[in-house]
Design an enzyme around this catalytic site. Structure first.
Site, mmCIF file in Angstrom:
data_model
loop_
_atom_site.group_PDB
_atom_site.id
_atom_site.type_symbol
_atom_site.label_atom_id
_atom_site.label_comp_id
_atom_site.label_asym_id
_atom_site.label_seq_id
_atom_site.Cartn_x
_atom_site.Cartn_y
_atom_site.Cartn_z
ATOM 1 N N HIS A 330 29.880 31.206 36.877
ATOM 2 C CA HIS A 330 29.825 31.829 38.195
ATOM 3 C C HIS A 330 31.167 32.500 38.487
ATOM 4 C CE1 HIS A 330 29.092 32.461 42.438
ATOM 5 N NE2 HIS A 330 30.132 31.709 42.760
ATOM 6 N N HIS A 377 35.983 39.988 43.834
ATOM 7 C CA HIS A 377 35.249 39.111 44.746
ATOM 8 C C HIS A 377 35.282 39.748 46.126
ATOM 9 C CE1 HIS A 377 34.514 34.833 46.454
ATOM 10 N NE2 HIS A 377 33.398 35.504 46.258
#
EC number: 3.1.4.11
Length: 1234
Positions: A330, A377
């Site tokens: 992840h 991100h």
């Protein structure tokens, strides 16, 4: 975890080998850009392949542990120097255009984040390729990383390589290696090597034998001594060949193994082990193994804690993708936290090299003028990396450690059709033929078609990206629309693209390219002010009509619209983060999606009806936990056909992980973790995926794959068809656990189904001893592991302050029994050089307590049959011939066929017991008959239940133990009787002879007196009277003398018989108690058989009803089948409850009957004593008359025919004839009671 192929696996693993080129060495220029240094070095590898070493500029040897190497790169993948001086020295910019082909970069480090890069440039052509390939092959060798026998040799090799400028081994290096207790090291050096701290050692004087001698002085092994003592060495410093063979076959061998496929060790094989591991020639010549050789064997390759098959690629790789657990990452690009961490292309390489088969790419729109998509991100302060660099890194390393397919999980935030087209083009051009675009012919994208297998997809890359099904005409294919901001929250998992966020949103990857959505206030941070960017839909690119849309496209379009309508715009998305801001895919990106198409999860029932295996959904961990809690069995069924991806919730801003075992338990395949955080969940993930050849794919247990079986992960009982395991682990000792002098403790945990999970077993803390602590404690028991193929055992060592030392993850289903060394690993599952634990394990199949007897009979059938024969022979001595034959047949049946109650039989008279010594007690006539009668046959319980009554005393008196006791007591009484009879007969003879002589003298005396005196008749009469009086007195004295002897003998016999009576009663009480215990045990077995019989009757009844229902119409059949099942469950529960109540009442009746038998025994004893006392007293009262009759010839009615009477009847006046008669009387009457 599961799925080993049946039969004996053909091992494919190869031991490490070092080619001659690496042993001999090659010239390289080692350069370091940070230090602006470049040196000519000779790279070499030791013959065992433990270390890469070279001599530095200070003439000291530098070493690099091969096991720490994570990658080797050459050519354009190697690092290029940027410093102009270094480039000039290396020749860049000159005429040689092939310099890149001479470059080699070695990447090493303890984990994927903390890596170092060693840069080399070969002096000769064609050298780099050999070095790069061989180094990488050695670094990835599975056998080399699972070889406890090489631990000490590796430490010895390191000391030998690290020489000083004089080419000698500094003693300080030895002190540094074993720094936990330098005083012990110095003492061992003085005793073993005769060197002090300030000296150095010549390498040729420091042999492996000397190093082992030093270690023997350094480490005392009381643990090995104790094991040898338990094996049977009995204080001797060695094991014999037979003892070693018995030890391996009994302690080290798994009793579950098939003896044909895995035969027990033979003496010739045991002798080979002695030859291999025994260093002492004297012991070797005598086929003996010393303590040192035994310790070597425990750490040898034949005695690994796991079979090599578990490490090899041994699982079936031809099942659909949904049948496997897939190693998944992840936010792969992050190296630290989720808010301000650094993004790195290198993390994709490291994850793939570590065995990861699913990586995540959070792609955002690039800024002008380049407009290059990048990865970061979203809405945080993390750095950015170009998408193209990431894709090139993936192409480089995707299949270096595993050939099986890689899944690229895109979280697509690129709201530019042009840049999405560029993304698709990058994927096509960089991956080439490895990118799977069109589905395989055998596996079309249609309902009901299973997914292809990892074998079918070897070497292929799959794209997981939102796929928008657009009409074939009427709308431009390149259109892309971003979701409105008010649709930024998802109710269950990710959006229809099923993409994954990870954190609250704090900032933006770029001020002009990202949607202005932020929920950073969820973590208490100030929201960054952003200017929302209009979607292409707002700019005028409206959707075209869908009148020409195919049915499937229309259906999917309607689903998406429904999702948008039901989304709650006010619901926070702290857990799901940036998934809500993902955009729709263009035709270019949609074309790349095939077998991993993300859709929004609605319900398990909806997925089952659609039956499209190529559709998958992603769940944030909180929503997945909700489904796991609410519908665990449905979750398992879903994962049999379709993929599911689980990802960490957004509030894990520190990049911590959830426990993956939770979702493995329901069959989730893509359980994604933050690879940069080596916490316990990630350690478990790394340890579990080490097996099956580090392929990144683990076949799920069969029960989680079969469509005809349902599985409840929360079950607490044994599942039919799954063999549960039992495991016992004893931590014995540790070796070289820390470089500090601290206390050490060990934790033993098990992870698996909720019923199997155990945390935490822990040893005590050793007292300041990290060299060789010994824990002499009770073992840790895991008595029932319901699903061993899904369970893992973790053994971890810690310093007393909680500092991590090392651990090992072991699959429960593959753990071997016996004594084993376990070499510890670091947090990233890399092997540590010296730390190890010695443990003892017992692995077996779980057997319920009620079935232990059956299991023992199956394990050792010869012993069981012998025991049955022995019992049959014992019964034959107590019961009649016909009953003995029947009992023999009963004993030869299997335990499940034996009767539950003990049958009573009429006692057989004992031929030795011809005169009973106690009266018979009240006799009952017990039977083991069914309670059912003609009037009760309709009662199901009464037809099954059998009555069991206690065995009466009269039958128990015929027990073998009682017969044996009576025989011994009869023999004792006969011996006493003979002894008394001999004394009585001898005295009687003497008395009779004396009476005869006195009688003769009395007859002669009156005649002599008359002749001599002839005077007075009166005087003669007076003299005769006096003689008669004296004779009577003589008679009375004779009678009294014999009477005293006989009374003393009678009292002794009475006392002996009373003692025998007490012994008999005590023994009878023991027999009664044993019989009661046996009866209760058989009653317990009878209860289980009756329950099974009841269940069979109910099942038969249900099956008959189902057969009848199947003949009816379909709509009626379904209703009736439901009613049959409901009625069956209710009836089963009620019937078993009634049966248990009846069994309880039967148990109480049996207990009451047994108490009555014991009470009867207690009440009987005083009666028997009184009767025996009275009988003996009557015999004693008859003694005077018997004696007078014997001595004086008196007759009287009622006198007994004792031996003295027999003596008198034979007559003793004849002298010797009387003696002969007495002897005959003794022989004829010796068995008669006095």
């Amino acid at each position: 975890m599961a799925g080993a192929r049946p039969g004996v696996h053909a091992l494919q693993l190869e031991p490490p080998t070092v080619v001659e080129t690496l042993r001999r060495g090659s010239k390289f220029i080692k350069w370091d850009e940070e230090a602006s240094s470049r040196n000519l070095v000779t790279l070499r590898l030791d013959p065992n392949g433990f270390f890469l070493y070279w001599t530095g500029p200070n003439m000291e040897v530098d070493t690099l542990d091969i096991s720490s190497i994570r990658d080797t790169r050459t050519g354009r993948y190697a690092r290029l120097p940027k410093d102009p001086k270094i480039r000039e020295v290396l020749g860049f910019g000159g005429p040689d255009t092939r310099l890149e082909e001479k470059l080699m970069t070695v990447v090493a480090g303890p984990d994927p984040v903390n890596t170092t890069f060693l840069n080399f440039m070969a002096v000769q052509d064609d050298t780099v390729k050999v070095w790069s390939e061989e180094l990488f092959k050695l670094a990835m060798n599975i056998l080399a990383q699972n070889a406890p026998e090489h631990v000490l040799r590796k430490a010895y090799t390191k000391l030998k390589l690290q020489v000083n400028q004089d080419g000698r081994i500094p003693v300080k290096n030895i002190l540094k290696m074993f720094s936990a207790d330098k005083k012990r090291v110095e003492t061992a050096l003085i005793c073993g090597l005769n060197f002090n701290r300030s000296e150095s050692i010549r390498p040729d004087e420091f042999s492996l034998e000397i190093f082992e001698r030093f270690l023997n002085k350094l480490l005392l092994r009381p643990d090995i001594d104790k094991i040898l003592l338990e094996i049977g060495a009995k204080g001797k410093p060695y094991l014999t060949l037979e003892q070693l063979m018995d030890f391996i076959n009994q302690k080290q061998r798994d009793p579950r193994l098939n003896e044909v496929l895995y035969p027990p060790l033979r003496s010739s094989q045991a002798r080979l082990l002695i030859e291999k591991y025994e260093p002492n020639k004297q012991f070797l010549e005598r086929d003996q193994m010393s303590m040192e050789g035994f310790s070597r064997y425990l750490g040898g390759e034949e005695n690994g804690i796991l079979p090599l098959e578990a490490l090899d690629l041994s699982m079936d790789m031809t099942q659909p993708l949904s049948a496997y657990f897939i190693n998944s990452s992840h936010n792969t690009y992050l190296t630290a936290g989720q808010l301000a961490g650094t993004s790195s292309v290198e993390m994709y390489r490291q994850a793939l090299l570590w065995g990861c088969r699913c990586v995540e790419l959070d792609v955002w729109k690039g800024r002008p003028p380049e407009e290059e998509p990048f990865i970061t991100h979203g809405f945080t302060m993390t750095t950015e990396v170009p998408l193209r660099d990431v894709l090139e890194a993936i192409a480089e390393t995707a299949f270096k450690t595993s050939p099986y397919p890689v899944i690229l999980s895109f979280e697509n935030h690129v709201d530019s059709a042009k840049q999405q087209a560029k993304m698709a083009e990058y994927c096509r051009s960089i991956f080439g033929e490895a990118l799977l675009i069109d589905p395989l012919d055998k596996y079309p994208l249609s309902a009901g078609t299973p997914l292809p297998s990892p074998q079918d997809l070897m070497g292929r890359i799959l794209v997981k990206n939102k796929k928008r099904h657009r009409p074939s005409t009427g709308v431009p294919d390149s259109s892309v629309a971003k979701r409105p901001l008010e649709q930024s929250n998802s109710a269950l998992s990710e959006s229809s693209a099923a993409t994954e966020p990870s954190s609250p949103q704090l900032g933006s990857p770029s001020s002009d390219s990202c949607p202005g959505l932020s929920n950073g206030e969820e973590v208490g941070l100030e929201k960054t002010s952003l200017e929302p960017q209009k979607s292409l839909g707002e700019e005028g690119l409206n959707r075209g009509p869908n009148v020409l849309m195919p049915d499937r496209d229309r259906e999917d379009e309607e689903e998406d619209e429904e999702e948008e309508e039901t989304t709650d715009p006010k619901k926070p998305t702290t857990d799901e983060g940036t998934a809500s801001s993902e955009v729709n895919a263009t035709e270019e990106m949609s074309t790349l999606v095939n077998y991993v198409e993300p859709v929004k999860f609605k319900s398990f029932e909806a997925s089952r009806k659609r039956n499209k295996c190529f559709e998958m959904s992603s769940f944030v961990e909180t929503k997945a936990m909700e489904q796991l809690t609410k519908s665990p069995m449905e979750f398992v069924e879903y994962n049999k056909q379709q993929l599911s991806r689980i990802y960490p919730k957004g509030t894990r801003v520190d990049s911590s992980n959830y426990m993956p075992q939770l979702f493995w338990n329901v069959g989730c395949q893509l359980v994604a973790l933050n690879f940069q955080t080596l916490d316990l969940p990630m350690q478990l993930n790394a340890g579990v995926f080490e097996y099956n050849g580090r392929s990144g794919y683990l076949l799920k247990p069969e029960f989680m794959r079969r469509p005809d079986k349902s599985f409840d992960p929360f079950t607490e009982v044994i599942v039919d068809g799954i063999v549960a395991n039992a495991l016992r682990v004893k931590v014995i000792s540790g070796q070289f656990l820390s470089d500090r002098k601290v206390g050490i403790y060990v934790e033993v945990d098990m992870f698996g189904l909720p019923v199997d999970t155990r945390r935490k077993y822990r040893t005590r803390t050793s007292q300041g001893n990290s060299f060789n602590p010994v824990w002499d404690e009770e073992p840790f028991d895991f008595p029932k592991v319901v699903l061993p193929t899904l369970a893992s055992l973790r053994i971890a060592a810690f310093e007393e302050g909680g500092r991590f030392v090392g651990h090992r993850i072991l699959p429960v289903s593959a753990i071997r029994s016996g004594y084993h060394y376990v070499c510890l690993r670091n947090e990233a599952n890399q092997p540590l050089c010296l730390p190890a634990l010695l443990i003892y394990t017992e692995a077996s199949d779980y057997i319920p307590d009620d079935h232990q007897d059956y299991a023992e009979a199956l394990i050792n059938p010869i012993k069981h049959v012998s025991l049955m024969d022995q019992r049959a022979k014992q019964l034959a001595a107590l019961i009649g011939e016909s009953e003995a034959q029947a009992s023999t047949e009963m004993c030869q049946e299997t335990p499940s066929q034996q009767q539950g109650s003990q049958l009573s039989s009429n006692p057989v008279p004992n031929p030795l017991d011809d005169s009973p010594r106690w009266p018979p007690g009240p006799t009952t006539s017990p039977t083991s008959t069914s309670l059912s009668s003609p009037g009760q046959r309709d009662d199901l319980i009464a037809s099954i239940l059998s009555e069991v009554t206690p065995t009466p005393l009269e039958e128990l008196r015929s027990h073998k133990a009682m017969v044996k006791l009576r025989s011994r007591q009869d023999r004792d009484l006969r011996e006493l009787h003979k002894k008394h009879q001999r004394k009585a007969v001898a005295l009687t003879r003497r008395l009779l002879d004396g009476l005869a002589q006195a009688r003769a003298e009395g007859k002669c005396r009156p005649s002599s007196s008359a002749l001599s005196r002839a005077t007075n008749v009166e005087d003669v009469k007076e003299e005769e009277k006096e003689a008669a009086r004296q004779y009577r007195e003589f008679q009375n004295r004779q009678v009294q003398s014999l009477l005293e002897l006989r009374e003393a003998q009678a009292d002794a016999e009475t006392e002996r018989r009373l003692e025998h009576l007490k012994q008999a009663q005590q023994r009878l009480r023991e027999v009664v108690l044993d019989a009661h215990t046996t009866q209760f045990k058989r009653l317990k077995e009878l209860n289980e058989r009756e329950k099974k019989e009841l269940q069979k009757i109910l099942d038969r009844k249900r099956n008959n009803s189902i057969s009848e229902a199947k003949t009816r119409e379909k709509h009626k059949k379904e209703v009736e089948l439901t009613e049959i099942n409901r009625r069956h469950i209710t009836e089963s529960v009620n019937s078993i409850r009634r049966l248990e109540e009846a069994q309880k009442q039967r148990h109480e009746r049996l207990l009451a009957g047994q108490q009555q038998v014991l009470q009867q025994l207690v009440e009987e004893e005083p009666k028997l004593v009184a009767q025996l006392t009275q009988e003996c007293q009557e015999q004693r009262e008859r003694l005077p008359q018997e004696i007078r009759r014997c001595l004086l010839g008196e007759t009287s009615e009622g006198l007994g025919d004792g031996p003295l009477v027999a003596c008198a009847s034979n007559g003793h006046a004849a002298g010797s004839g009387g003696h002969q008669s007495g002897a005959d009387s003794e022989s004829q009457e010796e068995n008669t009671q006095l």
